[in-house]
Design a protein around this motif. Structure first.
Motif, mmCIF file in Angstrom:
data_model
loop_
_atom_site.group_PDB
_atom_site.id
_atom_site.type_symbol
_atom_site.label_atom_id
_atom_site.label_comp_id
_atom_site.label_asym_id
_atom_site.label_seq_id
_atom_site.Cartn_x
_atom_site.Cartn_y
_atom_site.Cartn_z
ATOM 1 N N LYS A 67 -25.795 -25.185 58.399
ATOM 2 C CA LYS A 67 -25.240 -24.357 59.478
ATOM 3 C C LYS A 67 -23.741 -24.597 59.634
ATOM 4 C CE LYS A 67 -25.728 -25.651 63.705
ATOM 5 N NZ LYS A 67 -26.266 -25.987 65.044
ATOM 6 N N THR A 104 -39.770 -13.719 56.993
ATOM 7 C CA THR A 104 -38.643 -14.030 57.854
ATOM 8 C C THR A 104 -39.145 -14.921 58.988
ATOM 9 O OG1 THR A 104 -38.972 -12.169 59.374
ATOM 10 C CG2 THR A 104 -37.696 -11.742 57.368
ATOM 11 N N TRP A 141 -30.829 -10.821 48.505
ATOM 12 C CA TRP A 141 -29.415 -10.688 48.152
ATOM 13 C C TRP A 141 -29.277 -9.667 47.034
ATOM 14 C CZ3 TRP A 141 -32.327 -14.856 46.478
ATOM 15 C CH2 TRP A 141 -32.358 -15.102 45.100
ATOM 16 N N LYS A 201 -24.001 -15.682 50.154
ATOM 17 C CA LYS A 201 -25.092 -15.610 51.127
ATOM 18 C C LYS A 201 -25.856 -16.928 51.131
ATOM 19 C CE LYS A 201 -28.825 -12.790 52.911
ATOM 20 N NZ LYS A 201 -29.546 -11.499 52.825
ATOM 21 N N LEU A 202 -26.058 -17.473 52.309
ATOM 22 C CA LEU A 202 -26.761 -18.737 52.467
ATOM 23 C C LEU A 202 -28.183 -18.470 52.955
ATOM 24 C CD1 LEU A 202 -26.262 -21.792 52.225
ATOM 25 C CD2 LEU A 202 -25.672 -21.795 54.655
ATOM 26 N N ILE A 203 -29.159 -18.998 52.220
ATOM 27 C CA ILE A 203 -30.569 -18.765 52.516
ATOM 28 C C ILE A 203 -31.284 -20.117 52.561
ATOM 29 C CG2 ILE A 203 -32.731 -17.790 51.596
ATOM 30 C CD1 ILE A 203 -30.854 -15.705 50.163
ATOM 31 N N LYS A 231 -21.885 -22.873 56.838
ATOM 32 C CA LYS A 231 -22.088 -21.433 56.676
ATOM 33 C C LYS A 231 -20.785 -20.622 56.765
ATOM 34 C CE LYS A 231 -25.069 -17.620 58.150
ATOM 35 N NZ LYS A 231 -23.983 -16.614 58.327
ATOM 36 N N ASP A 258 -31.521 -15.363 60.929
ATOM 37 C CA ASP A 258 -31.393 -14.381 59.844
ATOM 38 C C ASP A 258 -31.182 -15.034 58.489
ATOM 39 O OD1 ASP A 258 -28.866 -15.311 60.462
ATOM 40 O OD2 ASP A 258 -27.886 -13.364 60.243
ATOM 41 N N CYS A 259 -31.032 -16.353 58.461
ATOM 42 C CA CYS A 259 -30.890 -17.082 57.195
ATOM 43 C C CYS A 259 -32.128 -17.905 56.871
ATOM 44 C CB CYS A 259 -29.691 -18.034 57.262
ATOM 45 S SG CYS A 259 -28.104 -17.250 57.496
ATOM 46 N N ASP A 271 -19.652 -18.022 53.993
ATOM 47 C CA ASP A 271 -19.451 -16.628 54.390
ATOM 48 C C ASP A 271 -18.081 -16.126 53.960
ATOM 49 O OD1 ASP A 271 -21.961 -16.510 55.534
ATOM 50 O OD2 ASP A 271 -21.255 -16.750 57.602
#
Length: 262
Positions: free
Chosen positions: A126, A86, A98, A138-140, A129, A162-163, A133
């Motif tokens: 961003k 992270t 996920w 889920k965007l990673i 997102k 957090d992404c 959402d």
């Protein structure tokens, strides 16, 4: 070699032109991953072109896109066991990011945290997102570099921490067989696309710092890509042909929202 390249007022940082490592050729994936990576054909991806008349047609295109990338459909099994970090520095496995049964995830593989084109792409991610959402996707975003380099991008762009994840050893890039090398980074025709996006790049570069570049300068030769998963099932995969050659996010959203759940 010049220390920077400029065009229409935009200056690319010198680390993008760093001296290549002794062996700048393509890195080969590990033996375990090699069986999942096939030699890619000329086309790097098959993209969705407008709404499909039937959901089955959309599914076919998505699956075809994954196949055309040269990334095997079972790559999720190997990728799931790759450890990354992270932005806060905590180790985590891909399979924990996920829901591995039904969750839909978009995994954007950035080049490295000091790449100005990646700052531009992260900015676009961003902005998109909330749309992902709302669709339950889920965007990673994963980048090459240590967590402290990831935090620089997250804090200065800014980008949601957090992404954002760090892969300092490029292990996931090896598993996916993403392109690497001097030619891909600086001389591939696909890299010329950045010259049509100066406005968005300049906007993303407002708080840019070269300090986000990995200490391992060979990392600047890494290319990125884009993947879409439903659980462990690979729905879409695309390898960036050159620097700044990113997947269109509208196409990615279509894959996420129009492919049937089963």
């Amino acid at each position: 070699m010049a220390s920077s390249v400029s065009a229409q007022g935009l200056r690319f940082p010198p680390t993008l032109l760093a001296s290549p490592p002794p062996n700048p050729g393509s890195r080969l994936p590990s033996a375990r991953a090699a069986s999942l990576v096939r030699s890619p054909p000329a086309a790097a991806s098959v993209r969705s072109r407008g709404p499909a008349r039937r959901s089955g047609a959309v599914r076919s295109r998505a699956v075809a896109g994954a196949s055309a990338s040269g990334i095997g459909p079972d790559v999720g099994d190997v990728l799931g066991d790759v450890r990354i970090f992270t932005a806060a520095g905590e180790p985590v496995l891909f399979k924990d990011l996920w829901d591995q049964n039904e969750g839909v995830a978009v995994v954007a593989m950035l080049r490295h945290f000091g790449c100005i084109c990646c700052w531009e792409f992260a900015s676009a991610l961003k902005e998109s997102k909330p749309k992902f959402d709302s669709a339950g996707v889920k965007l990673i975003a994963v980048g090459v570099g240590t967590p402290d380099k990831a935090r620089i991008l997250a804090e200065r762009l800014p980008f949601p921490m957090d992404c954002l994840y760090a892969d300092p050893d490029r292990k996931s890039y090896d598993v996916l067989g993403l392109y690497y090398g001097l030619g891909r980074t600086f001389f591939n025709p696909a890299s010329a696309k950045v010259f049509s996006r100066f406005d968005s790049i300049q906007k993303a570069a407002k708080n840019y710092t070269i300090g986000a570049t990995p200490d391992d300068r060979s990392s600047v030769l890494q290319q990125g890509g884009m993947l879409v998963f439903k659980g462990k099932q690979l729905l879409y995969a695309r390898k960036d042909e050159g620097t700044g050659d990113h997947a269109p996010l509208d196409d990615i959203f279509d894959v996420c929202c129009k492919v049937p759940v089963s």
